[in-house]
Design an enzyme around this catalytic site. Structure first.
Site, PDB file in Angstrom:
ATOM      1  N   GLY A   8       0.828  -1.220   0.000  1.00 41.97           N
ATOM      2  CA  GLY A   8       0.000   0.000   0.000  1.00 41.97           C
ATOM      3  C   GLY A   8       0.852   1.256   0.000  1.00 41.97           C
ATOM      4  N   GLY A  11      -0.292   4.995  -0.916  1.00 37.97           N
ATOM      5  CA  GLY A  11      -1.330   5.681  -0.148  1.00 37.97           C
ATOM      6  C   GLY A  11      -0.808   6.898   0.594  1.00 37.97           C
ATOM      7  N   GLN A  12      -1.706   7.489   1.390  1.00 36.04           N
ATOM      8  CA  GLN A  12      -1.358   8.716   2.125  1.00 36.04           C
ATOM      9  C   GLN A  12      -0.151   8.487   3.031  1.00 36.04           C
ATOM     10  OE1 GLN A  12      -4.227   9.986   5.074  1.00 36.04           O
ATOM     11  NE2 GLN A  12      -3.383  12.040   5.226  1.00 36.04           N
ATOM     12  N   ARG A  36      -3.074  -0.656  -7.628  1.00 33.92           N
ATOM     13  CA  ARG A  36      -3.651   0.059  -8.770  1.00 33.92           C
ATOM     14  C   ARG A  36      -3.217   1.517  -8.774  1.00 33.92           C
ATOM     15  NH1 ARG A  36      -9.784  -0.888  -8.951  1.00 33.92           N
ATOM     16  NH2 ARG A  36      -9.295  -3.091  -9.115  1.00 33.92           N
ATOM     17  N   ASP A  53      -0.804  -7.308  -5.051  1.00 39.18           N
ATOM     18  CA  ASP A  53      -2.223  -7.238  -4.684  1.00 39.18           C
ATOM     19  C   ASP A  53      -2.380  -8.157  -3.474  1.00 39.18           C
ATOM     20  OD1 ASP A  53      -4.911  -7.642  -4.322  1.00 39.18           O
ATOM     21  OD2 ASP A  53      -5.355  -7.956  -6.444  1.00 39.18           O
ATOM     22  N   TYR A 142     -14.803  -1.354   8.849  1.00 35.03           N
ATOM     23  CA  TYR A 142     -13.386  -0.974   8.937  1.00 35.03           C
ATOM     24  C   TYR A 142     -12.863  -1.217  10.358  1.00 35.03           C
ATOM     25  CZ  TYR A 142      -9.344   2.249   9.071  1.00 35.03           C
ATOM     26  OH  TYR A 142      -8.101   2.824   9.233  1.00 35.03           O
ATOM     27  N   LYS A 146     -10.004  -3.716  11.908  1.00 35.42           N
ATOM     28  CA  LYS A 146      -8.834  -3.261  12.662  1.00 35.42           C
ATOM     29  C   LYS A 146      -8.670  -4.070  13.958  1.00 35.42           C
ATOM     30  CE  LYS A 146      -7.032  -0.540   9.893  1.00 35.42           C
ATOM     31  NZ  LYS A 146      -5.769  -0.978   9.286  1.00 35.42           N
ATOM     32  N   ILE A 172      -5.017  11.122  10.185  1.00 36.54           N
ATOM     33  CA  ILE A 172      -3.688  11.628   9.820  1.00 36.54           C
ATOM     34  C   ILE A 172      -3.810  12.848   8.910  1.00 36.54           C
ATOM     35  CG2 ILE A 172      -1.478  11.060   8.766  1.00 36.54           C
ATOM     36  CD1 ILE A 172      -2.190   9.482  11.342  1.00 36.54           C
TER      37      ILE A 172
END
Ligand SMILES: NC(=O)c1ccc[n+]([C@@H]2O[C@H](COP(=O)([O-])OP(=O)(O)OC[C@H]3O[C@@H](n4cnc5c(N)ncnc54)[C@H](O)[C@@H]3O)[C@@H](O)[C@H]2O)c1
Length: 317
Positions: A8, A11-12, A36, A53, A142, A146, A172
């Site tokens: 990942g 990502g951010q 992606r 993936d 979600y 977690k 974040i």
């Protein structure tokens, strides 16, 4: 340390964690895993990368076998608001993806795996200032994923020896890469609104208090927990980390001090408001402070100043 794999990585958080890891362990040792979404230019040209993936078990095993990482930072995830809109993808990435990465780590003797958790791992029955060890009954998919990640991490540590670690990150705030459909994204979007249009319409109500953290502190918390000497602590993948805590109207007031013409209006989105209302106001992070010396650097005013400076440069040159 030989190799680090980051899933990942586009990502951010990955977009800032990868350069920080490369600065520490050298560029060629940190492999940025992407699926992606393209990597930022900084991450793409700064060192090696690989397609991974995490829902594809065979690909996860092949990549981990070929890299043989000492550490994996497993960041791939579908965040809170997206998870509610696409349960199938959220289940595949947030549950099966975690399982696939942990199994590949066992098979290839990966020493440590870092899986970030979230304030989403708490729920409405958690005290408003969430203790480290408390009731965790999240009401969203979600958050449930977690809690799953935390429990799986602690279980894999005791059952397989792979040392799985994690911190429960607040929302974040960062300026390099925009966040992707979380519930706390307003606290980033508000700066884009302020700098580009002097106004912002917030999708959470003015008094919605949530824990937040500036990106440099988030990166430090992930590297800090990964490298900590935890001895035989029973905490592994489930450390609270806290930094700042504010409401949309409090953040708007700090921005208005710097930019008096800034205007904030509110149009509440029921989906994200419900998620936010189920999360705590702040996290008690005394366990992380005591066990591995966690301490954040940024408070609200210094974060706002830094966001303004860097985002203005990015948006206006
Ligand atoms: N950003 C926050 O405010 C925040 C707060 C708390 C916890 N976290 C946690 O930190 C971690 C990283 O979050 P982020 O903010 O960088 O999220 P992000 O949505 O910006 O990035 C997630 C990455 O996962 C990738 N991804 C999605 N499906 C994938 C798949 N099938 N295989 C491989 N990669 C896939 C995406 O391409 C993206 O690059 C996540 O575990 C998240 O839950 C984030």
């Amino acid at each position: 340390m030989n190799k680090i794999l980051v899933t990942g990585a586009s990502g951010q958080i990955g977009s800032e964690l990868v350069p920080a890891l490369r600065a520490k362990y050298s560029d060629e040792n940190v492999i940025a895993g992407w699926r992606r979404k393209p990597l930022t230019d900084e991450v793409a040209v700064g060192g090696p990368s690989v397609h991974i993936d995490v829902t594809n078990r065979a690909e996860v095993e092949k990549v981990v076998k070929s890299i043989k990482p000492d550490y994996i930072y497993h960041l791939s995830s579908i965040l809170s608001a997206s998870a509610e809109l696409n349960r199938q993808a959220a289940y595949a990435v947030n549950f099966e993806g975690v399982f696939n990465v942990l199994e590949a780590a066992v098979a290839n003797k990966t020493a440590r795996v870092v899986i970030p958790s979230s304030i989403g791992a708490f729920g409405p029955e958690t005290p408003r200032i969430a203790p480290n060890d408390t009731i965790q009954k999240p009401t969203g998919l979600y958050g449930i994923s977690k809690v799953f990640g935390e429990l799986m991490g602690n279980y894999y540590y005791s059952a397989t020896g792979v040392d799985v670690r994690g911190v429960r990150l607040p929302g974040i705030i960062s300026w390099k890469v925009e966040p992707a459909a979380g519930t706390t994204d307003y606290a980033v979007a508000i700066f884009y609104g302020a700098i580009l249009e002097c106004r912002y319409t917030c999708y959470l109500g003015p008094d919605t208090r949530l824990p937040m953290m500036y990106m440099p502190d988030a990166v430090n918390s992930l590297i800090g927990v990964a490298e900590a000497d935890l001895g035989d602590s029973r905490h592994r993948a489930d450390f609270n980390v806290n930094a700042v805590s504010f409401t949309p109207s409090e953040l708007a007031a700090v921005i208005k001090k710097r930019m008096p013409e800034f205007e904030m209006t509110y149009e509440v989105d029921p989906l994200r408001q419900a998620i936010a209302d189920s999360w705590p106001d702040a996290l008690d992070d005394s366990v992380a402070r005591e066990e591995w010396g966690w301490s954040p650097q940024f408070e609200l005013a210094t974060m706002v100043e830094d966001m303004f400076t860097n985002l203005t440069k990015k948006l206006k040159g």
